[in-house]
Design a protein around this motif. Sequence first.
Motif, mmCIF file in Angstrom:
data_model
loop_
_atom_site.group_PDB
_atom_site.id
_atom_site.type_symbol
_atom_site.label_atom_id
_atom_site.label_comp_id
_atom_site.label_asym_id
_atom_site.label_seq_id
_atom_site.Cartn_x
_atom_site.Cartn_y
_atom_site.Cartn_z
ATOM 1 N N ALA A 41 0.789 -1.533 0.217
ATOM 2 C CA ALA A 41 -0.122 0.229 0.034
ATOM 3 C C ALA A 41 1.089 0.890 -0.132
ATOM 4 O O ALA A 41 0.068 2.297 -0.043
ATOM 5 N N CYS A 42 2.423 1.292 -0.006
ATOM 6 C CA CYS A 42 3.043 2.147 0.099
ATOM 7 C C CYS A 42 2.706 3.014 -1.489
ATOM 8 O O CYS A 42 3.087 2.458 -2.572
ATOM 9 N N PRO A 43 2.649 4.320 -0.875
ATOM 10 C CA PRO A 43 3.033 5.025 -2.067
ATOM 11 C C PRO A 43 4.134 5.457 -3.284
ATOM 12 O O PRO A 43 4.055 5.794 -4.148
ATOM 13 N N HIS A 44 4.998 5.200 -2.176
ATOM 14 C CA HIS A 44 5.976 5.447 -2.690
ATOM 15 C C HIS A 44 7.539 4.739 -2.059
ATOM 16 O O HIS A 44 7.888 4.776 -0.775
ATOM 17 N N THR A 45 7.170 3.677 -2.262
ATOM 18 C CA THR A 45 7.967 2.287 -1.896
ATOM 19 C C THR A 45 10.266 2.377 -2.459
ATOM 20 O O THR A 45 10.014 2.813 -3.428
ATOM 21 N N CYS A 46 9.888 2.000 -0.990
ATOM 22 C CA CYS A 46 11.481 2.404 -1.089
ATOM 23 C C CYS A 46 12.521 1.004 -2.136
ATOM 24 O O CYS A 46 13.490 1.679 -2.161
ATOM 25 N N CYS A 47 11.241 -0.098 -2.140
ATOM 26 C CA CYS A 47 11.947 -0.852 -3.918
ATOM 27 C C CYS A 47 12.216 -0.300 -5.276
ATOM 28 O O CYS A 47 12.895 -1.063 -5.184
ATOM 29 N N ALA A 48 11.280 1.317 -4.793
ATOM 30 C CA ALA A 48 11.536 1.953 -6.343
ATOM 31 C C ALA A 48 12.257 2.471 -6.322
ATOM 32 O O ALA A 48 11.737 3.616 -7.361
ATOM 33 N N ALA A 49 12.959 3.248 -5.281
ATOM 34 C CA ALA A 49 13.838 4.633 -5.229
ATOM 35 C C ALA A 49 14.944 4.464 -5.753
ATOM 36 O O ALA A 49 14.973 5.799 -6.310
ATOM 37 N N GLY A 50 15.387 4.073 -7.150
ATOM 38 C CA GLY A 50 16.522 3.802 -7.333
ATOM 39 C C GLY A 50 17.891 3.372 -6.567
ATOM 40 O O GLY A 50 18.686 4.377 -7.254
ATOM 41 N N TRP A 51 17.435 3.301 -5.206
ATOM 42 C CA TRP A 51 18.627 3.363 -4.923
ATOM 43 C C TRP A 51 19.983 1.994 -4.827
ATOM 44 O O TRP A 51 18.700 1.153 -5.191
ATOM 45 N N VAL A 79 13.431 0.385 -10.999
ATOM 46 C CA VAL A 79 12.805 -0.528 -9.660
ATOM 47 C C VAL A 79 13.619 -1.940 -9.697
ATOM 48 O O VAL A 79 14.000 -2.439 -10.147
ATOM 49 N N CYS A 80 13.384 -1.976 -7.956
ATOM 50 C CA CYS A 80 14.222 -3.097 -7.947
ATOM 51 C C CYS A 80 13.211 -4.625 -8.743
ATOM 52 O O CYS A 80 12.296 -4.697 -8.786
ATOM 53 N N PRO A 81 13.703 -5.686 -9.295
ATOM 54 C CA PRO A 81 13.514 -6.423 -10.427
ATOM 55 C C PRO A 81 12.562 -7.810 -9.486
ATOM 56 O O PRO A 81 12.272 -8.317 -9.999
ATOM 57 N N GLY A 87 18.175 -8.796 2.023
ATOM 58 C CA GLY A 87 18.967 -8.005 2.922
ATOM 59 C C GLY A 87 19.025 -7.411 4.362
ATOM 60 O O GLY A 87 17.884 -7.137 5.033
ATOM 61 N N GLU A 88 20.484 -7.481 5.274
ATOM 62 C CA GLU A 88 19.602 -7.010 6.671
ATOM 63 C C GLU A 88 19.528 -5.060 6.338
ATOM 64 O O GLU A 88 18.215 -4.498 6.790
ATOM 65 N N ILE A 89 19.849 -4.762 4.864
ATOM 66 C CA ILE A 89 18.936 -2.807 4.897
ATOM 67 C C ILE A 89 17.727 -2.775 4.927
ATOM 68 O O ILE A 89 16.655 -2.292 4.535
ATOM 69 N N CYS A 90 17.709 -3.979 3.817
ATOM 70 C CA CYS A 90 16.373 -3.902 3.509
ATOM 71 C C CYS A 90 14.894 -4.494 4.715
ATOM 72 O O CYS A 90 14.147 -3.984 4.851
ATOM 73 N N ARG A 91 15.189 -5.086 5.659
ATOM 74 C CA ARG A 91 14.611 -5.300 6.975
ATOM 75 C C ARG A 91 14.745 -4.640 7.549
ATOM 76 O O ARG A 91 13.705 -3.940 8.305
ATOM 77 N N SER A 92 15.793 -3.625 7.927
ATOM 78 C CA SER A 92 15.832 -2.415 8.727
ATOM 79 C C SER A 92 14.617 -1.244 8.081
ATOM 80 O O SER A 92 14.298 -0.600 9.397
ATOM 81 N N HIS A 93 14.914 -0.918 6.835
ATOM 82 C CA HIS A 93 14.705 0.158 6.412
ATOM 83 C C HIS A 93 13.657 0.627 6.871
ATOM 84 O O HIS A 93 12.591 0.001 6.032
ATOM 85 N N PRO A 94 12.709 1.480 7.566
ATOM 86 C CA PRO A 94 14.017 3.203 7.057
ATOM 87 C C PRO A 94 14.166 3.561 8.862
ATOM 88 O O PRO A 94 14.659 4.755 8.763
ATOM 89 N N ARG A 95 14.551 2.571 9.109
ATOM 90 C CA ARG A 95 15.334 2.769 10.811
ATOM 91 C C ARG A 95 16.806 2.840 10.295
ATOM 92 O O ARG A 95 16.954 2.248 9.281
ATOM 93 N N TYR A 96 17.222 4.064 11.264
ATOM 94 C CA TYR A 96 18.691 3.835 11.042
ATOM 95 C C TYR A 96 19.367 3.636 12.734
ATOM 96 O O TYR A 96 18.388 4.098 13.420
ATOM 97 N N GLY A 111 16.198 6.320 15.177
ATOM 98 C CA GLY A 111 15.379 6.875 14.752
ATOM 99 C C GLY A 111 14.494 6.245 12.736
ATOM 100 O O GLY A 111 14.881 4.872 12.613
ATOM 101 N N LEU A 112 13.533 7.159 12.231
ATOM 102 C CA LEU A 112 13.002 7.002 10.810
ATOM 103 C C LEU A 112 13.660 7.544 10.103
ATOM 104 O O LEU A 112 13.316 9.131 10.355
ATOM 105 N N CYS A 113 14.039 7.288 8.781
ATOM 106 C CA CYS A 113 14.408 7.971 7.252
ATOM 107 C C CYS A 113 12.622 8.881 6.765
ATOM 108 O O CYS A 113 12.143 8.127 7.038
ATOM 109 N N GLY A 114 13.770 10.070 6.877
ATOM 110 C CA GLY A 114 12.321 10.803 6.377
ATOM 111 C C GLY A 114 11.699 10.842 4.688
ATOM 112 O O GLY A 114 11.277 10.913 4.637
ATOM 113 N N SER A 115 12.729 9.892 4.261
ATOM 114 C CA SER A 115 12.348 9.430 2.522
ATOM 115 C C SER A 115 11.441 8.274 2.660
ATOM 116 O O SER A 115 10.513 8.217 1.941
ATOM 117 N N CYS A 116 10.674 7.780 3.902
ATOM 118 C CA CYS A 116 9.732 6.692 3.379
ATOM 119 C C CYS A 116 8.148 7.201 4.346
ATOM 120 O O CYS A 116 8.080 8.440 5.403
#
Length: 349
Positions: A18-28, A71-73, A93-102, A113-118
């Motif tokens: 339901a996320c309108p701006h999923t981190c899986c499509a952020a291009g990172w 976008v992540c394939p 991976g660990e980064i996918c499990r933890s995001h957007p937590r830092y 905390g939580l990243c403002g990009s989410c």
Amino acid sequence: MKERSPSYYAAFHCLAGACPHTCCAAGWEIPLDRETALRYESLPGTLGERLRGVLRRDAAGEACLDLHGAVCPFLDREGLCELQRQWGQAGIGEICRSHPRYSYDFGPWREVGLCGSCPEATRLILASPPRWVEREVPEEAETAPRLLKPLLAARETALNILTFRDIPLRQRMQGMLLFTNEVQVLLDEEQTEVLPRLREIYETTLPLVEPAALPDPTESLCLCLDTLEGLQQLWPRWGELLERGREALKKGRFSLPEEAGERVCVYFLSRHWLRGVWDGDLLSWAQFAVLGTAVSALLAPLEEEGFCEVFRLFCEELEHSEENMAAIQNAFWKDLSLARLLAVAGGAL
């Protein structure tokens, strides 16, 4: 070890499909921890082949999924992770499990905390007044860095200044910058013993600079937009928004939302202030907090989703790129001076 988090931290839940701006499509580019990378390199079958098709290792042997800004394939049509669906949490991976937590460790002190990009994190940041939770965690702590104690004390005053709600936020941001500049001088001159007296002064009075003594705010904010345009950009949309912001500046000063602006400025200051523990540079991150708040306010009327979405875009474009963060810090040392950022803060209504 003591851990500090914002009060909304525990309330976060990923919106998944339901996320309108999923981190899986952020291009990172997605860094992989060693265990996950080794597992991906040995997986059999079609899925393993697909993983290895985007897995890269740099000269130091560090692994990542190189998405080339795409976008992540492994994001399926329902907005869910194909790897997680097949293997559960162990499949990512660990980064996918933890995001957007830092999480940042400073010897005996940890900040999470939580990243403002989410989008969901942004909603929580803007919905909640700034409050903090501290708790003891059963982990062995390393020796405290030399600057940790004075910088924690100084941040408390800086955050208090930002919440002096009987005066406009633009003046609070100016006062916070002036206080931070004086703290920076004490750090540079190795006179942190004077800090308690300085804190006492700023807790009771708020010195400000006369507008006539500052550079032109419109010119200063244009310079900020130029600097942001010169950074690496994830999405053309961001560059277009910055260009439209320059046109909007021709119409004069911009409106600064008092409540939302305060919460965003507190977010930036809380997240980045303790970078100074390692490099001694405190003023840059106070300036960054003002920059992010002012740019979000300037561009908000130009974005259909308003202030909240511009704040999210700013975080997405800058905070996940060490190259961009290093470049903006370098800009604060050169063209984006303290006087420029004081003018930017004062340029808001």
